[in-house]
Design a protein around this motif. Sequence first.
Motif, PDB file in Angstrom:
ATOM      1  N   ALA A  76      12.597 -41.789  -7.821  1.00 34.73           N
ATOM      2  CA  ALA A  76      12.173 -40.386  -7.940  1.00 34.73           C
ATOM      3  C   ALA A  76      11.137 -40.218  -9.051  1.00 34.73           C
ATOM      4  O   ALA A  76      10.141 -39.487  -8.897  1.00 34.73           O
ATOM      5  CB  ALA A  76      13.393 -39.504  -8.210  1.00 34.73           C
ATOM      6  N   ALA A  77      11.351 -40.882 -10.204  1.00 36.49           N
ATOM      7  CA  ALA A  77      10.389 -40.804 -11.308  1.00 36.49           C
ATOM      8  C   ALA A  77       9.050 -41.421 -10.906  1.00 36.49           C
ATOM      9  O   ALA A  77       7.975 -40.901 -11.245  1.00 36.49           O
ATOM     10  CB  ALA A  77      10.955 -41.501 -12.538  1.00 36.49           C
ATOM     11  N   ALA A  93       2.593 -38.599  -7.924  1.00 34.33           N
ATOM     12  CA  ALA A  93       2.113 -37.278  -7.492  1.00 34.33           C
ATOM     13  C   ALA A  93       1.296 -36.616  -8.592  1.00 34.33           C
ATOM     14  O   ALA A  93       0.260 -35.975  -8.319  1.00 34.33           O
ATOM     15  CB  ALA A  93       3.298 -36.404  -7.105  1.00 34.33           C
ATOM     16  N   ALA A  94       1.698 -36.770  -9.861  1.00 39.75           N
ATOM     17  CA  ALA A  94       0.946 -36.200 -10.993  1.00 39.75           C
ATOM     18  C   ALA A  94      -0.418 -36.870 -11.125  1.00 39.75           C
ATOM     19  O   ALA A  94      -1.437 -36.211 -11.395  1.00 39.75           O
ATOM     20  CB  ALA A  94       1.750 -36.353 -12.270  1.00 39.75           C
ATOM     21  N   VAL A 143      -7.105 -29.232 -15.259  1.00 42.55           N
ATOM     22  CA  VAL A 143      -7.260 -30.667 -15.550  1.00 42.55           C
ATOM     23  C   VAL A 143      -6.414 -31.041 -16.752  1.00 42.55           C
ATOM     24  O   VAL A 143      -5.748 -32.088 -16.770  1.00 42.55           O
ATOM     25  CB  VAL A 143      -8.748 -30.996 -15.795  1.00 42.55           C
ATOM     26  N   GLU A 144      -6.385 -30.180 -17.750  1.00 39.85           N
ATOM     27  CA  GLU A 144      -5.623 -30.477 -18.963  1.00 39.85           C
ATOM     28  C   GLU A 144      -4.122 -30.520 -18.654  1.00 39.85           C
ATOM     29  O   GLU A 144      -3.398 -31.397 -19.140  1.00 39.85           O
ATOM     30  CB  GLU A 144      -5.932 -29.419 -20.017  1.00 39.85           C
ATOM     31  N   ARG A 145      -3.666 -29.561 -17.850  1.00 39.79           N
ATOM     32  CA  ARG A 145      -2.232 -29.553 -17.515  1.00 39.79           C
ATOM     33  C   ARG A 145      -1.841 -30.778 -16.676  1.00 39.79           C
ATOM     34  O   ARG A 145      -0.769 -31.346 -16.850  1.00 39.79           O
ATOM     35  CB  ARG A 145      -1.891 -28.267 -16.762  1.00 39.79           C
ATOM     36  N   ASP A 151       0.992 -33.556 -17.380  1.00 36.74           N
ATOM     37  CA  ASP A 151       2.030 -33.896 -16.396  1.00 36.74           C
ATOM     38  C   ASP A 151       2.077 -35.408 -16.144  1.00 36.74           C
ATOM     39  O   ASP A 151       3.151 -35.997 -15.981  1.00 36.74           O
ATOM     40  CB  ASP A 151       1.786 -33.163 -15.076  1.00 36.74           C
ATOM     41  N   VAL A 152       0.912 -36.002 -16.118  1.00 35.26           N
ATOM     42  CA  VAL A 152       0.862 -37.452 -15.909  1.00 35.26           C
ATOM     43  C   VAL A 152       1.558 -38.166 -17.049  1.00 35.26           C
ATOM     44  O   VAL A 152       2.346 -39.103 -16.845  1.00 35.26           O
ATOM     45  CB  VAL A 152      -0.594 -37.927 -15.767  1.00 35.26           C
ATOM     46  N   LEU A 153       1.305 -37.712 -18.253  1.00 40.98           N
ATOM     47  CA  LEU A 153       1.943 -38.346 -19.404  1.00 40.98           C
ATOM     48  C   LEU A 153       3.452 -38.165 -19.386  1.00 40.98           C
ATOM     49  O   LEU A 153       4.214 -39.093 -19.683  1.00 40.98           O
ATOM     50  CB  LEU A 153       1.351 -37.776 -20.698  1.00 40.98           C
TER      51      LEU A 153
END
Length: 485
Positions: free
Chosen positions: A154-155, A161-162, A194-196, A200-202
């Motif tokens: 799931a992670a 997806a991020a 883009v910043e958000r 989220d990726v991090l």
Amino acid sequence: MSGSYDDSVGVEVSSDSFWEVGNYKRTVKRIDDGHRLCNDLMNCIHERARIEKVYAQQLTEWAKRWKQLVEKGPQYGTVERAWCAFMSEAEKVSELHLEVKGSLMNEDFEKIKNWQKEAFHKQMMGGFKETKEAEDGFRKAQKPWAKKLKEVEAAKKAYHAACKEEKLAISRETNSKADPALNPEQLKKLQDKVERSKQDVLKTKEKYEKSLKELDNATPQYMENMEQVFEQCQQFEEKRLRFFREVLLEVQKHLDLSNVASYKNIYRELEQNIKTADAVEDLRWFRANQGPGMSMNWPQFEEWSADLNRTLSRREKKKASDGVTLTGINQTGDQVSQPNKHSSSLSVQSNTVQSVQSSYNPFEDEEDTGSTVSEKEDNKIKNVSSYEKNQSYPTDWSDEESNNPFSSTDANGDTNPFDEDTSSAMEVRVRALYDYEGQEQDELSFKAGDELTKMENEDEQGWCKGRLDNGQVGLYPANYVEPIQ
């Protein structure tokens, strides 16, 4: 939460490894296969036992049939005994194969059946207790690790997806800078997007790495628990494999007759019986019992008696005028009997001959004094086929039958037992022993087992006159048939 856990939901099997979620089922299935293999082995042994039984029956039937054929056949003496030794061998080997069949079913089959019953315990709801215990053990050992694996999956899915969303936001921002119609406020929103997405990726990456680390930490315990349950299954399977090996060795011992002392003795005895066959001894016996060594009732002078003056039929007169050559008796191997084997059957002939000789001479008439009745009957005895060694002789050979031409009634009465009309009235049902193809137009043809009616007794040349059921009348060899009892 744990009660509704399903280890097969949401997890992709990436390989065929035992450590993959759910792949322990092959080990569990092996327990059920072990029960089925016990059934297969029992069926295998049962079929072999049936083959042993059928083979034993066939040996017995073969020995019985051929023993009768050899005893009825023309073979005699020590060679006949050597030939019959093969039938004795078959009967003894048949008994050994029946013992093999009994060992396979009573020992090996039952042993597997009892072991299977002790090793596998059926449940009320179906299946086996051993299968359920292994299934529960593997599920319990795999459940914590499988749960963390689902969290990792799931992670990973959220992180990917991020990353995808970040790439899409950057692409939109880049395209908006080249669009003069876009106002600064809208451009600001795209930049914030883009910043958000980068944040989220991090976050998802950190969560993904954390869950993966937790999975790695749980893996050793997972492997230890799985190994423990697997070893239990291995021990159960080891018992079955060792048991199968033990049973197969016992089956081998039961099938291997080469190590059975009685089996070796059978063929040692057979060899000795064959080596006792002596051609010189058999030829000496045949000379003494069927050849020149036989005693002979040579013709002697007899006083004339009025009671013996009988008028022969035209047919008998013709035969009598031809003369009787005693030294020309045919004694070929196919037409000679063995009196010493069935002396009781041939003893009737000597009594009959003496009785007739004391009464009259049917071959004597007013002009010609031929051979005596005893000479005639001696010729008949010598022409009895050896194929009839164990068969009852036709009615004209017995002094106990009402239609015996040598009986005291015919000998002392007014009738001539050799008269053509009398013999034609003596009809007897007979059965063919062998196939015969008529060589002349006046000869009958029949197959072994066919029934026909004998109309006349055997003549000097060994021929009888008979009638088939289809009405055809003709001649046939007398030694090719036997009376129907």
